[in-house]
Design a protein around this motif. Sequence first.
Motif, PDB file in Angstrom:
ATOM      1  N   ASN A   1       0.865  -1.162   0.000  1.00 31.32           N
ATOM      2  CA  ASN A   1       0.000   0.000   0.000  1.00 31.32           C
ATOM      3  C   ASN A   1       0.915   1.229   0.000  1.00 31.32           C
ATOM      4  O   ASN A   1       1.750   1.363   0.893  1.00 31.32           O
ATOM      5  CB  ASN A   1      -0.823  -0.046   1.286  1.00 31.32           C
ATOM      6  CG  ASN A   1      -2.196   0.485   1.071  1.00 31.32           C
ATOM      7  OD1 ASN A   1      -2.367   1.407   0.296  1.00 31.32           O
ATOM      8  ND2 ASN A   1      -3.168  -0.098   1.763  1.00 31.32           N
ATOM      9  N   VAL A   2       0.767   2.088  -0.987  1.00 33.25           N
ATOM     10  CA  VAL A   2       1.747   3.169  -1.156  1.00 33.25           C
ATOM     11  C   VAL A   2       1.046   4.520  -1.283  1.00 33.25           C
ATOM     12  O   VAL A   2       0.053   4.642  -1.999  1.00 33.25           O
ATOM     13  CB  VAL A   2       2.592   2.920  -2.432  1.00 33.25           C
ATOM     14  CG1 VAL A   2       3.554   4.051  -2.664  1.00 33.25           C
ATOM     15  CG2 VAL A   2       3.348   1.622  -2.326  1.00 33.25           C
ATOM     16  N   ILE A   3       1.576   5.505  -0.567  1.00 33.04           N
ATOM     17  CA  ILE A   3       1.078   6.886  -0.730  1.00 33.04           C
ATOM     18  C   ILE A   3       2.195   7.692  -1.389  1.00 33.04           C
ATOM     19  O   ILE A   3       3.325   7.720  -0.889  1.00 33.04           O
ATOM     20  CB  ILE A   3       0.723   7.516   0.636  1.00 33.04           C
ATOM     21  CG1 ILE A   3      -0.387   6.714   1.319  1.00 33.04           C
ATOM     22  CG2 ILE A   3       0.333   8.976   0.484  1.00 33.04           C
ATOM     23  CD1 ILE A   3      -0.678   7.158   2.747  1.00 33.04           C
ATOM     24  N   VAL A   4       1.866   8.314  -2.504  1.00 31.81           N
ATOM     25  CA  VAL A   4       2.902   9.039  -3.257  1.00 31.81           C
ATOM     26  C   VAL A   4       2.493  10.494  -3.417  1.00 31.81           C
ATOM     27  O   VAL A   4       1.349  10.789  -3.756  1.00 31.81           O
ATOM     28  CB  VAL A   4       3.094   8.400  -4.660  1.00 31.81           C
ATOM     29  CG1 VAL A   4       4.050   9.230  -5.488  1.00 31.81           C
ATOM     30  CG2 VAL A   4       3.610   6.984  -4.536  1.00 31.81           C
TER      31      VAL A   4
ATOM     32  N   MET B   1      -2.145   2.162  -4.831  1.00 26.45           N
ATOM     33  CA  MET B   1      -1.558   3.507  -4.758  1.00 26.45           C
ATOM     34  C   MET B   1      -2.557   4.591  -4.407  1.00 26.45           C
ATOM     35  O   MET B   1      -3.691   4.564  -4.897  1.00 26.45           O
ATOM     36  CB  MET B   1      -0.913   3.854  -6.090  1.00 26.45           C
ATOM     37  CG  MET B   1       0.520   3.406  -6.194  1.00 26.45           C
ATOM     38  SD  MET B   1       1.145   3.751  -7.819  1.00 26.45           S
ATOM     39  CE  MET B   1       0.630   2.289  -8.670  1.00 26.45           C
ATOM     40  N   THR B   2      -2.094   5.513  -3.622  1.00 26.40           N
ATOM     41  CA  THR B   2      -2.871   6.711  -3.322  1.00 26.40           C
ATOM     42  C   THR B   2      -1.961   7.899  -3.601  1.00 26.40           C
ATOM     43  O   THR B   2      -0.806   7.903  -3.165  1.00 26.40           O
ATOM     44  CB  THR B   2      -3.282   6.718  -1.834  1.00 26.40           C
ATOM     45  OG1 THR B   2      -4.046   5.551  -1.577  1.00 26.40           O
ATOM     46  CG2 THR B   2      -4.054   7.959  -1.480  1.00 26.40           C
ATOM     47  N   PHE B   3      -2.470   8.854  -4.339  1.00 25.73           N
ATOM     48  CA  PHE B   3      -1.680  10.058  -4.624  1.00 25.73           C
ATOM     49  C   PHE B   3      -2.212  11.210  -3.792  1.00 25.73           C
ATOM     50  O   PHE B   3      -3.402  11.257  -3.491  1.00 25.73           O
ATOM     51  CB  PHE B   3      -1.743  10.402  -6.110  1.00 25.73           C
ATOM     52  CG  PHE B   3      -1.098   9.366  -6.969  1.00 25.73           C
ATOM     53  CD1 PHE B   3       0.256   9.433  -7.239  1.00 25.73           C
ATOM     54  CD2 PHE B   3      -1.832   8.294  -7.473  1.00 25.73           C
ATOM     55  CE1 PHE B   3       0.874   8.466  -8.017  1.00 25.73           C
ATOM     56  CE2 PHE B   3      -1.229   7.324  -8.244  1.00 25.73           C
ATOM     57  CZ  PHE B   3       0.130   7.402  -8.515  1.00 25.73           C
ATOM     58  N   ILE B   4      -1.320  12.087  -3.477  1.00 24.41           N
ATOM     59  CA  ILE B   4      -1.758  13.231  -2.676  1.00 24.41           C
ATOM     60  C   ILE B   4      -1.049  14.492  -3.153  1.00 24.41           C
ATOM     61  O   ILE B   4       0.153  14.473  -3.432  1.00 24.41           O
ATOM     62  CB  ILE B   4      -1.535  12.955  -1.170  1.00 24.41           C
ATOM     63  CG1 ILE B   4      -2.090  14.086  -0.319  1.00 24.41           C
ATOM     64  CG2 ILE B   4      -0.086  12.733  -0.827  1.00 24.41           C
ATOM     65  CD1 ILE B   4      -2.328  13.685   1.120  1.00 24.41           C
TER      66      ILE B   4
END
Lengths: 285, 478
Positions: free
Chosen positions: A90-93, A199-202
């Motif tokens: 699980n990745v936040i980029v 993926m989650t982008f912020i």
Amino acid sequence: MRRFIRKSILFPICFLGAYMVVFISANAYLNRVFDSEGVIFVWGDSQAYQGVDLEELSNEIGKKVYTSAHHGAGVYDFLLFTERVPENSNVIVSISKLVQVRRKENDYNRSGLSFWAMKNLFKNGYSLSEIRTVVLKNIKPHSNISETTELYAYADSMRIQLPLSHFRDYYQKIPIFLGDKQNLYLIGIENLILKNCEMTFIEFPYHRELESIENQSPIKKKTDDFIFRIGSLFNEFKTDTLWLSKDQNNFSDLSHLNSVGANQLSKQLGEKMTNNERTTMYIVR
Amino acid sequence: MLFNSIDFAVFLPIVFILYWFLFKSNLKLQNLLIVVSSYVFYGWWDWRFLSLIVFSTAVDYTVGQYLRNEENQLRRKVLLWTSILVNLGFLCLFKYYNFFIDNFTAAFSFFGTEISASSLDIILPVGISFYTFQTLSYTIDVYKQKLEPTKDIIAFSAFVSFFPQLVAGPIERATNLLPQFYKERKFDYSRAVDGMRQILWGLFKKIVIADNCAQYANEIFNNSADYGGSTLILGALFFTFQIYGDFSGYSDIAIGTSRLFGFNLKQNFAFPYFSRDIAEFWRRWHISLSTWFRDYLYIPLGGSRGGAMMKVRNTFIIFIVSGFWHGANWTFIVWGALNAIYFLPILLTNRNRKNIDTVASGRLFPSPNEFLSMGATFGLTVIAWVFFRAENMGHAMAYISEIFSSSTFNIPEIRPRNTTLLIIGFLVIEWYGRGQQFAIQNLGIQWKRPFRYALYYAIIILIFWFGGKEQEFIYFQF
């Protein structure tokens, strides 16, 4: 003389071998957390380092959160991050606008040595001398992952570390390398997709003064297009907005949140991530 | 070209291979190669200033030739002074002209008279103070008939421009170095290996110790008004190790490189921070400059032969000139004068040659008395370095007065753990090797090869991992 020459050649060769063993061991030890499963990994530059309250996010999601965000983190760091993250993670980029337009030589680029990442740099407009600089920066193994960050303390007003003129310089014209950098980020994202990462982008907020500079800049169209290019890599991609309360000052400076802002953001992000299964770009306002 | 640069790492093996393979059997060609490579080495920085070296070489060579056949004392003196005036003239023009102009105009305006004199916008040629003194030693020794003037202009040019020590010493005497250019040089394996070890240690001193200390010393000295006394003490300590690591590191690389080419240069630093008094410190610090001033200034002035007043005068002259040699700033002059003040009580009580031997020779630890003496000498030296590093006298005085304030008892605002540990480790190795030419000369020499190599590898890894941000060698500016 022959003996001296022979040893002068053998010495560095043996050293190289010994050094590789030491380097790989030290690197594996310092970044061993990357082997963890069932955790969340965060990547970004200083905005992500200062903008995510790891403890709060971890509490909301119920998983351990590790961050590879670093002040000045650049595209090479991102490529290495995508290499190291285990499959199905699980990745936040956060690929901020400033990280895209920042001059290549100002990127942190100290995440280790990777032939794959360097090859991609070379294919995307990095010169041999720039790659040499990257190699030299990475001769020493670094720890690129952490369980904690030091958030900026709350204050009633912002402190202006870098004047607006500094940002105006950055946003004045489209940097020649912008396209190359964006391509490299996309290569990294594709790598994460191949690893089946969730993926989650912020997109972190800027202070309104900085935002107005950005809105008038010729770069804006390019950075906005970049979000669409990211979205096109996914079958399902949506954008959503996180709203920070204006009751208290959320900013430490023009481009970084303080602990109050980071806390609010992490809480909302945690809630949304728990309930959302699609790849989402969260734009924080 | 910097010793700690990729350029030099390419340059050195090329010259080495040409020297020992292509020109091995021809001394003249070897010397010519040294001249050419030295000019390349120097010209890499700024080729325009090569003309100064060439001119200086030509003047001193010619003066030497005339001195050979000249027996008339007056004419000999004229020749000697021609050389001195040309060499010191260049030095004064590039290094001291602006200082004198600024001080003259300031002095006149103090008395109410405004004079207009413009300073020159010139840069200081790297190493001018070093090669000027080296070439002067030739003319003076020839004049004093201690040395036969050379007919070989190639050998003489190589002596003046010998690249390992061209820009930051050691300042070699013609009597030691010049004859080495006449003799056939054979490759000596153990000497070359010893040279490599010395280069390695020099790089460690420069890149790890000096460059790391420089970051903190610069931060603290450049913002000294923002820090309390305890941090300022740390800043002075960091500068103390920076200047030692920087300069002695350069000397080690220079001496080690010379050994690769079959030359022996004199030791320039002999573990000065383990000195028990200031006289010993000055026998161990920048030895080539101290002995130069002793032989060509102090002794001609009468040395210690006269009465107390003469000793005082000569001591002040030599230390102040030595300070002024370092730079055109009052801080250097005060640094020199302060050292004279430290030195005089020892000289006047005839205790200046009390500590000739190596401290705690044959023992692992110093006696309490030796320890206290070393600590006191070190402390005095640190205070003197504040003047050396400060931007101007006002800065130095403010820095010193803050050190002697109550803020000295606060916890320092800057506490660099890694650099402190590196300095402690460095001091331990230096202490262990204090009886040798350089600290690791005999370290591990008896060990089995894998262990010995592991030691060298460990030093190289420390250089890679803990090397500070690249800084120019401090002594380049002198």
